[in-house]
Scaffold this active site. Structure first.
Site, PDB file in Angstrom:
ATOM      1  N   ASP A 167     -26.924  35.604 -28.907  1.00 40.18           N
ATOM      2  CA  ASP A 167     -26.686  34.291 -29.502  1.00 40.18           C
ATOM      3  C   ASP A 167     -27.127  34.206 -30.958  1.00 40.18           C
ATOM      4  O   ASP A 167     -26.649  33.349 -31.698  1.00 40.18           O
ATOM      5  CB  ASP A 167     -27.416  33.208 -28.688  1.00 40.18           C
ATOM      6  CG  ASP A 167     -27.085  31.808 -29.156  1.00 40.18           C
ATOM      7  OD1 ASP A 167     -25.915  31.401 -28.996  1.00 40.18           O
ATOM      8  OD2 ASP A 167     -27.974  31.121 -29.704  1.00 40.18           O
ATOM      9  N   ASP A 168     -28.026  35.077 -31.386  1.00 43.41           N
ATOM     10  CA  ASP A 168     -28.552  35.001 -32.749  1.00 43.41           C
ATOM     11  C   ASP A 168     -28.696  36.398 -33.330  1.00 43.41           C
ATOM     12  O   ASP A 168     -29.802  36.849 -33.636  1.00 43.41           O
ATOM     13  CB  ASP A 168     -29.902  34.263 -32.751  1.00 43.41           C
ATOM     14  CG  ASP A 168     -30.433  34.032 -34.170  1.00 43.41           C
ATOM     15  OD1 ASP A 168     -29.626  34.064 -35.120  1.00 43.41           O
ATOM     16  OD2 ASP A 168     -31.652  33.824 -34.324  1.00 43.41           O
ATOM     17  N   LEU A 169     -27.561  37.075 -33.494  1.00 39.30           N
ATOM     18  CA  LEU A 169     -27.605  38.437 -34.027  1.00 39.30           C
ATOM     19  C   LEU A 169     -27.865  38.374 -35.531  1.00 39.30           C
ATOM     20  O   LEU A 169     -27.007  37.977 -36.307  1.00 39.30           O
ATOM     21  CB  LEU A 169     -26.290  39.167 -33.747  1.00 39.30           C
ATOM     22  CG  LEU A 169     -26.307  40.648 -34.147  1.00 39.30           C
ATOM     23  CD1 LEU A 169     -27.250  41.441 -33.241  1.00 39.30           C
ATOM     24  CD2 LEU A 169     -24.909  41.241 -34.102  1.00 39.30           C
ATOM     25  N   ASN A 173     -33.402  40.825 -35.709  1.00 36.93           N
ATOM     26  CA  ASN A 173     -33.323  41.107 -34.277  1.00 36.93           C
ATOM     27  C   ASN A 173     -32.728  42.479 -33.978  1.00 36.93           C
ATOM     28  O   ASN A 173     -32.407  42.790 -32.829  1.00 36.93           O
ATOM     29  CB  ASN A 173     -32.499  40.021 -33.577  1.00 36.93           C
ATOM     30  CG  ASN A 173     -33.255  38.714 -33.486  1.00 36.93           C
ATOM     31  OD1 ASN A 173     -34.474  38.707 -33.478  1.00 36.93           O
ATOM     32  ND2 ASN A 173     -32.542  37.595 -33.438  1.00 36.93           N
TER      33      ASN A 173
END
Length: 244
Positions: A167-169, A173
């Site tokens: 969801d938050d690449l 991360n």
């Protein structure tokens, strides 16, 4: 498959990797501080504590915090509508599935969900990645060798082939371990989906935005148009092949 232990005011979630000695105390930073077992920490909205739970093993302890405007009011409080609907249960379960598929993610160790009057708070524990350095940190210190851009691209393609949605690449991360292997971390709100070009490209566009954002606020940031095009070319080539 997660093992659920129900206690008076909390649940403990275990995976097949959970140490037998894990207890509710493991999710309190003060417990580790009393034992002088806090190795380091990363502060910020998504703060993380690195704790030594065995002589050669370090885990990452994270508390779930809300973001955005609602986070200024509720901070770490979430409406409890059942254990399997909690963000921590969903993330731990997803990490367990991704690990079983052989994808490079942190080994999931366990989680705690504390419930009070219809509100829950949550914590998750995963194994630390040895010598981890984020893509962002690497790019702030030196140009990334082309083979490392290729590793990032082929690793992302493996996740996309498997239907693993992040969801938050962003460039914080994506981690390199001390052997140069690439991992993805932080699968909060992630999911296993049917592979589709639309969400694959949305992932990549989010990564591109994060690189531009970090470049705009760093005194030096070694990411060129040529680097990005090489990444895209490698990713597209990997997506046309059957996964190994």
């Amino acid at each position: 498959m997660l093992k659920i232990e129900q206690h008076h005011n909390h649940y403990l979630l275990r995976t097949r990797h959970t140490p037998e000695s894990l207890s509710s105390d493991w999710f309190d930073v003060a417990f580790w501080q009393r034992q002088n077992a806090v190795v380091t920490s990363k502060q910020g909205r998504a703060a993380a504590w690195f704790v030594r739970y065995a002589s050669q093993q370090v885990a990452v302890l994270k508390h779930y915090w809300r973001g955005g405007l609602i986070g200024k009011v509720l901070k770490d409080q979430y409406l409890f509508t059942g254990l399997k609907n909690t963000r921590v249960y969903l993330e731990l379960d997803l990490l367990t599935q991704l690990a079983s598929l052989g994808l490079p993610v942190p080994t999931p160790l366990g989680a705690r969900v504390t419930v009070s009057t219809g509100i829950y708070r949550a914590d998750i524990l995963t194994d630390a990645i040895s010598g981890a350095q984020s893509l962002c940190e690497r790019l702030q210190s030196a140009p990334l060798p082309s083979q490392d851009w290729q590793k990032v691209a082929t690793t992302l393609a493996r996740f996309h082939h498997a239907g693993a949605y992040h969801d938050d690449l962003n460039c914080n991360n994506i981690l390199f371990d001390d052997q140069g292997k690439v991992y993805l971390i932080d699968f909060d709100k992630g999911a296993l989906k049917t592979p589709a070009k639309e969400w694959h490209m949305a992932n990549i566009e989010r990564l591109a935005r994060s690189l531009k954002k970090e470049a705009s606020r760093s005194t030096q940031f070694f990411c060129t148009e040529q680097d990005w095009q090489s990444f895209i070319d490698t990713y597209q080539g990997a997506m046309t092949k059957k996964p190994a």
